[in-house]
Design a protein around this motif. Structure first.
Motif, mmCIF file in Angstrom:
data_model
loop_
_atom_site.group_PDB
_atom_site.id
_atom_site.type_symbol
_atom_site.label_atom_id
_atom_site.label_comp_id
_atom_site.label_asym_id
_atom_site.label_seq_id
_atom_site.Cartn_x
_atom_site.Cartn_y
_atom_site.Cartn_z
ATOM 1 N N THR A 244 64.057 29.253 52.394
ATOM 2 C CA THR A 244 62.945 30.075 51.939
ATOM 3 C C THR A 244 62.103 30.450 53.155
ATOM 4 O O THR A 244 62.096 29.724 54.155
ATOM 5 C CB THR A 244 62.112 29.358 50.862
ATOM 6 N N ARG A 245 61.396 31.555 53.094
ATOM 7 C CA ARG A 245 60.800 32.110 54.315
ATOM 8 C C ARG A 245 59.458 31.506 54.709
ATOM 9 O O ARG A 245 59.160 31.391 55.902
ATOM 10 C CB ARG A 245 60.684 33.631 54.192
ATOM 11 N N ALA A 272 61.297 39.866 43.614
ATOM 12 C CA ALA A 272 62.674 39.872 44.102
ATOM 13 C C ALA A 272 62.909 38.740 45.099
ATOM 14 O O ALA A 272 63.965 38.084 45.088
ATOM 15 C CB ALA A 272 62.996 41.217 44.746
ATOM 16 N N GLN A 273 61.929 38.498 45.961
ATOM 17 C CA GLN A 273 62.056 37.399 46.914
ATOM 18 C C GLN A 273 62.045 36.048 46.213
ATOM 19 O O GLN A 273 62.796 35.144 46.587
ATOM 20 C CB GLN A 273 60.926 37.482 47.951
ATOM 21 N N ARG A 274 61.213 35.904 45.205
ATOM 22 C CA ARG A 274 61.194 34.655 44.434
ATOM 23 C C ARG A 274 62.558 34.394 43.803
ATOM 24 O O ARG A 274 63.039 33.254 43.781
ATOM 25 C CB ARG A 274 60.116 34.722 43.336
ATOM 26 N N ALA A 275 63.153 35.436 43.264
ATOM 27 C CA ALA A 275 64.467 35.273 42.633
ATOM 28 C C ALA A 275 65.532 34.894 43.657
ATOM 29 O O ALA A 275 66.446 34.114 43.363
ATOM 30 C CB ALA A 275 64.853 36.558 41.912
ATOM 31 N N ALA A 276 65.408 35.435 44.862
ATOM 32 C CA ALA A 276 66.393 35.158 45.911
ATOM 33 C C ALA A 276 66.163 33.823 46.596
ATOM 34 O O ALA A 276 67.070 33.311 47.265
ATOM 35 C CB ALA A 276 66.368 36.282 46.950
ATOM 36 N N GLU A 277 64.945 33.251 46.422
ATOM 37 C CA GLU A 277 64.585 31.995 47.084
ATOM 38 C C GLU A 277 64.089 30.991 46.041
ATOM 39 O O GLU A 277 62.908 30.675 45.971
ATOM 40 C CB GLU A 277 63.503 32.250 48.142
ATOM 41 N N PRO A 278 64.988 30.470 45.215
ATOM 42 C CA PRO A 278 64.552 29.578 44.131
ATOM 43 C C PRO A 278 63.909 28.287 44.605
ATOM 44 O O PRO A 278 63.211 27.632 43.829
ATOM 45 C CB PRO A 278 65.848 29.314 43.360
#
Length: 300
Positions: A244-245, A272-278
């Motif tokens: 995660t970033r 979209a970032q939340r979905a990609a970084e669970p």
């Protein structure tokens, strides 16, 4: 002379998928053999005990951002939104101590930790992360609070060299780590300078810690990593990649102080970032082949 590069043993793993809005304040308790950390914007103090996998949390009515164990008394010294307080997790007792900047109503406290002499150093910041209204404070065991430096939109750190004669401090919005000459005896600083300027694309320096070899470990907001640096040259020696970033803080812990605990955040991520970084907002851990330093306790 450049320090030897450390080696990570395996990759970082999630030990608490907390989905913290703004995880921070990582602190290993030698007394409890547990990792304290906070969710600043979620207004919660957390404690993770690796031996039992226990996860405990305490809610607050305002932001809680940094902490240190007390040397001679039970409980913690903490920074809340406006200032310093004692908090005892065992009893829930909260004792407010001092608010050093009542005129700066748009500020809140952020990162902080104790030096080897038991003085607590903490930085404030603009809650909107824009105006350079944050300052660095030193809070002494006798209750004196001194404004040491000023003019930061977001303050992070600090950490010290092994001899205590250099203090490192992150001016996060300017993407730079500062260094000061420090006098361990009286807690004064001088000769502020840029120790490392981070390049575009590297993220922004956030929380950090020092290991037993004197190397600095720095969390990267927006950079999905923690990097390890030589204390003199600032050269990057190693990198821990995270899934995660927004990586916010790190601290060594475990029985031999060879586990690097790493906090993260969900704030400022798009859907979209939340979905990609669970695993955003999780607490992570990774094993290192050499130890960190035990956290200093507050002398008051």
């Amino acid at each position: 002379m450049t320090c030897a590069a450390p080696r990570t043993i395996g990759s970082a793993s999630c030990v608490w998928p907390a989905q913290a809005t703004l995880g921070e304040g990582t602190l290993w308790s030698q007394r409890r053999q547990a990792l304290y950390w906070v969710d600043i914007l979620g207004r919660r103090l957390h404690r993770y005990t690796p031996a039992t996998l226990a996860r405990e949390s305490w809610p607050f009515d305002e932001e809680i951002s940094a902490l240190a164990e007390r040397a001679e008394q039970p409980g913690l010294l903490v920074t809340l939104r406006r200032g310093f307080a004692f908090f005892d997790p065992d009893t829930g007792a909260l004792q407010r101590l001092h608010e050093p900047e009542p005129e700066r109503r748009d500020n809140r406290f952020n990162d902080g930790k104790c030096d080897a002499q038991g003085r607590f150093w903490a930085g404030s910041m603009d809650a909107a992360c824009r105006a350079p209204t944050g300052a660095l404070y030193r809070y002494d065991a006798d209750g004196r609070c001194t404004r040491i430096d000023d003019g930061f939109a977001v303050s992070n750190g600090p950490t010290w060299s092994l001899d205590g004669r250099t203090l490192y401090f992150n001016d996060t919005v300017q993407a730079r780590t500062l260094a000061f000459d420090a006098d361990p005896a009286d807690g004064t600083l001088r000769n502020r300078r840029t120790w490392r300027q981070f390049a575009r694309g590297e993220g922004y320096p956030d929380g950090m810690t020092t290991d037993a070899a004197g190397r600095l470990w720095i969390a990267h907001w927006g950079g999905a990593c923690v990097t390890c640096h030589d204390p003199d040259s600032a050269a990057e020696l190693a990198r821990v990649e995270l899934p995660t970033r927004h990586i916010t803080d790190c601290a060594f812990g475990g029985p031999t102080l060879q586990t690097l605990f790493i906090s993260s955040a969900t704030t400022d991520l798009t859907p979209a970032q939340r979905a990609a970084e669970p695993l955003a907002g999780a607490l992570f851990a990774v094993q290192i082949d050499s130890p960190g330093c035990a956290a200093a306790c507050f002398a008051g």
